[in-house]
Design an enzyme around this catalytic site. Structure first.
Site, PDB file in Angstrom:
ATOM      1  N   GLU A 114      52.410  41.016  44.544  1.00 42.04           N
ATOM      2  CA  GLU A 114      52.149  41.622  43.230  1.00 42.04           C
ATOM      3  C   GLU A 114      51.432  42.972  43.362  1.00 42.04           C
ATOM      4  O   GLU A 114      50.768  43.413  42.420  1.00 42.04           O
ATOM      5  CB  GLU A 114      51.327  40.672  42.343  1.00 42.04           C
ATOM      6  CG  GLU A 114      51.959  39.323  42.079  1.00 42.04           C
ATOM      7  CD  GLU A 114      53.200  39.364  41.177  1.00 42.04           C
ATOM      8  OE1 GLU A 114      53.638  40.469  40.804  1.00 42.04           O
ATOM      9  OE2 GLU A 114      53.728  38.283  40.879  1.00 42.04           O
ATOM     10  N   HIS A 137      44.522  38.264  39.367  1.00 35.06           N
ATOM     11  CA  HIS A 137      45.643  37.516  38.769  1.00 35.06           C
ATOM     12  C   HIS A 137      45.513  36.043  39.129  1.00 35.06           C
ATOM     13  O   HIS A 137      45.190  35.705  40.268  1.00 35.06           O
ATOM     14  CB  HIS A 137      46.978  38.065  39.286  1.00 35.06           C
ATOM     15  CG  HIS A 137      48.143  37.171  38.985  1.00 35.06           C
ATOM     16  ND1 HIS A 137      48.529  36.849  37.701  1.00 35.06           N
ATOM     17  CD2 HIS A 137      49.010  36.514  39.789  1.00 35.06           C
ATOM     18  CE1 HIS A 137      49.572  36.042  37.740  1.00 35.06           C
ATOM     19  NE2 HIS A 137      49.883  35.814  38.998  1.00 35.06           N
ATOM     20  N   HIS A 139      46.569  31.669  37.530  1.00 36.14           N
ATOM     21  CA  HIS A 139      47.380  30.807  36.661  1.00 36.14           C
ATOM     22  C   HIS A 139      46.462  29.811  35.944  1.00 36.14           C
ATOM     23  O   HIS A 139      46.543  28.602  36.201  1.00 36.14           O
ATOM     24  CB  HIS A 139      48.419  30.057  37.504  1.00 36.14           C
ATOM     25  CG  HIS A 139      49.288  30.920  38.365  1.00 36.14           C
ATOM     26  ND1 HIS A 139      49.970  30.438  39.471  1.00 36.14           N
ATOM     27  CD2 HIS A 139      49.603  32.240  38.287  1.00 36.14           C
ATOM     28  CE1 HIS A 139      50.665  31.419  40.032  1.00 36.14           C
ATOM     29  NE2 HIS A 139      50.454  32.526  39.344  1.00 36.14           N
ATOM     30  N   GLU A 167      31.198  33.605  20.846  1.00 39.23           N
ATOM     31  CA  GLU A 167      30.987  34.803  21.660  1.00 39.23           C
ATOM     32  C   GLU A 167      32.277  35.412  22.202  1.00 39.23           C
ATOM     33  O   GLU A 167      32.249  36.441  22.873  1.00 39.23           O
ATOM     34  CB  GLU A 167      29.994  34.490  22.785  1.00 39.23           C
ATOM     35  CG  GLU A 167      28.631  34.250  22.154  1.00 39.23           C
ATOM     36  CD  GLU A 167      27.512  33.987  23.128  1.00 39.23           C
ATOM     37  OE1 GLU A 167      27.757  33.928  24.340  1.00 39.23           O
ATOM     38  OE2 GLU A 167      26.386  33.827  22.652  1.00 39.23           O
ATOM     39  N   HIS A 208      53.533  32.045  32.955  1.00 42.12           N
ATOM     40  CA  HIS A 208      53.166  32.344  34.347  1.00 42.12           C
ATOM     41  C   HIS A 208      51.652  32.343  34.555  1.00 42.12           C
ATOM     42  O   HIS A 208      51.143  31.566  35.356  1.00 42.12           O
ATOM     43  CB  HIS A 208      53.778  33.689  34.773  1.00 42.12           C
ATOM     44  CG  HIS A 208      53.491  34.065  36.202  1.00 42.12           C
ATOM     45  ND1 HIS A 208      54.428  34.615  37.045  1.00 42.12           N
ATOM     46  CD2 HIS A 208      52.356  33.972  36.935  1.00 42.12           C
ATOM     47  CE1 HIS A 208      53.888  34.807  38.235  1.00 42.12           C
ATOM     48  NE2 HIS A 208      52.632  34.441  38.188  1.00 42.12           N
TER      49      HIS A 208
HETATM   50  O1  2HA Z   1      52.376  34.277  44.601  1.00 40.72           O
HETATM   51  O2  2HA Z   1      50.792  34.286  41.731  1.00 40.72           O
HETATM   52  O3  2HA Z   1      52.549  35.988  40.766  1.00 40.72           O
HETATM   53  C1  2HA Z   1      51.264  34.695  43.944  1.00 40.72           C
HETATM   54  C2  2HA Z   1      51.520  34.825  42.524  1.00 40.72           C
HETATM   55  C3  2HA Z   1      52.644  35.657  42.091  1.00 40.72           C
HETATM   56 ZN    ZN Z   2      51.256  34.413  39.705  1.00 42.66          ZN
END
Ligand code: 2HA
Ligand code: ZN
Length: 268
Positions: A114, A137, A139, A167, A208
């Site tokens: 990414e 990033h 999930h 808050e 995602h």
């Molecule tokens: O592989 O989260 O978006 C890592 C990730 C790709």
């Molecule tokens: Zn991801």
């Protein structure tokens, strides 16, 4: 360059990634983190370029900048045990087209798939906030779940989260950007994420996960933690009869009292 393992920014990176894993935000090789560093911070640890890796895109705004980041295919679970394999320090050169590897990825690995979303988001955030440093990033379970049952309209998505805790509006007054499902790991999703990052530090990738940006690892973790908690509250109550809520008027009272200016029209 083994001294880098003792650098404060490396320890903080390992701690952040470990906490993200412990929260269940980063199963298997899910998630990636990058931290902008200055030449002053890294200079005493540098002893040459190990390898050069093409990035596959251009990012002139980050020419010459240093990034500590997670590696492609690496499991966050393993980062504290194999930091030198799972993490790398790169410097972007040739208008961002080349990454010079200065430390890490010691098993011959490479930076996160990414990278476009990270680098382009760094450039976008730096254009509005010179103190910006972190892109993260993951999930997070409840925000991810919410993208299956809630409209993806940014204003509506944000207003739902603002109402899930007093808050919230103070932590993310600019609200969340939301992208529809897109193929991950591409320049296209990187460009789309960076475009949202001009106005928001949180960008949801529907079905995602989430991107967060901030001035420090700690603060960016806290930003995501707050939005994820709000999503958890939403999923706990969404199927129940709602008896009380935070009203539009109360959102306005908080914004005025604390001096925040949410996007025009998002408070009512
Ligand atoms: O592989 O989260 O978006 C890592 C990730 C790709
Ligand atoms: Zn991801």
């Amino acid at each position: 360059m083994s001294g880098l393992l003792t650098a404060p920014f490396l320890k903080e990176m390992v701690r952040t990634v470990s906490d993200m894993y412990a929260r269940g935000w980063d199963e298997r090789n899910g998630g990636n983190v990058s931290l902008l560093l200055t030449e002053d911070e890294v200079a005493s640890y540098l002893d040459g370029v190990l390898r050069e890796i093409p990035t596959g895109f251009e990012a002139p705004a980050l020419e010459g900048r240093y990034l500590l980041l997670t590696g492609t295919g690496k499991y966050f679970r393993n980062v504290p045990h194999q930091p030198e394999e799972c993490l790398g320090l790169i410097r972007l050169t040739e208008q961002g087209r080349t990454a010079q590897l200065l430390w890490g990825f010691s098993d011959g690995g490479s930076f996160t798939s990414e990278l476009p979303a990270h680098v382009l988001s760094h450039a976008a955030r730096l254009s509005v906030d010179p103190n910006h440093r972190v892109v993260l990033h993951c999930h997070p379970t409840n925000l991810l779940a919410m993208t299956y049952v809630h409209t993806l309209d940014e204003r509506e998505f944000t207003r739902t989260l603002w109402r899930m805790g007093t808050e919230c509006i103070a932590v993310f007054p600019e609200g969340l950007g939301v992208l529809p499902w897109m193929l991950c790991g591409t320049n296209e999703i990187g460009v789309a994420t960076a475009e949202k990052m001009r106005r928001h530090r949180l960008v949801v990738w529907a079905q995602h996960g989430l991107y967060g940006a901030g001035n420090a690892l700690d603060q960016t973790f806290g930003l995501i933690e707050t939005a994820e908690k709000a999503a958890e509250v939403y999923l706990k109550i969404a199927h129940l009869p709602i008896v009380n809520t935070i009203t539009d008027q109360q959102l306005r009272i908080m914004a005025d009292a604390w001096g925040y200016r949410p996007p025009t029209g998002w408070l009512e």
